[in-house]
Write an enzyme that holds these catalytic residues in place. Sequence first.
Site, PDB file in Angstrom:
ATOM      1  N   CYS A   1      -0.258   4.228   2.370  1.00 55.71           N
ATOM      2  CA  CYS A   1       0.114   3.802   4.000  1.00 55.71           C
ATOM      3  C   CYS A   1       1.676   3.849   3.928  1.00 55.71           C
ATOM      4  O   CYS A   1       1.934   4.245   5.152  1.00 55.71           O
ATOM      5  CB  CYS A   1      -0.471   2.635   4.129  1.00 55.71           C
TER       6      CYS A   1
ATOM      7  N   CYS B   1       0.852  -1.240  -0.086  1.00 59.15           N
ATOM      8  CA  CYS B   1      -0.099   0.152   0.084  1.00 59.15           C
ATOM      9  C   CYS B   1       0.923   1.466  -0.026  1.00 59.15           C
ATOM     10  O   CYS B   1       1.468   1.623   1.101  1.00 59.15           O
ATOM     11  CB  CYS B   1      -0.939  -0.013   1.192  1.00 59.15           C
TER      12      CYS B   1
END
Length: 182
Positions: free
Chosen positions: A133, A130
Amino acid sequence: MSIDALKARMPAYAKDIKLNISNVLQTGELTEQQVWGAALASAIATRSPEVIAAVAAEADRHLSPEATEAAKTAAAIMAMNNVYYRFSHLTGSDYLQMPARLRMNAIANPGVDKLDFELWSLAVSAVNGCGLCLKSHEKEVIAKGASKEAVQDAARIAAVIQAVATVLEAEDALAGEARAAA
């Protein structure tokens, strides 16, 4: 199960992975708690029972019960967040502007130093891929005083733990295929 047992299972083609296992777990940039929390959270993120068991057994010798729980919490919360925020990022900015409406209280009160929890969340985000993130946790880790080298060390731990899981699962699948063909 132990880290040595994982290393012993590495086939010849994964010699570099085998050598890297010990190297990434001995870093001067991270504390012992940061290393083993990142390793445990990353192992959980791989979803490999063998890797989880081996890393958890070794991590138990290096982590307090609170740190173990926090590493597991980082893996759990990031399993959810990595999917949601990767979706939001890849589908467009409209979703990024909307409230996630997902409970994330563990991030505010992880039970360990926030820097450690953020490093572990970064490691799990690396395993789960991700980008949003990763950027967010890298920014937090740096803001809390960690060096770029410490961030890199956490990512290296995640990368090697993921590679170990990949190799072992491939070997198990190939062995099963050979047994089925026999």
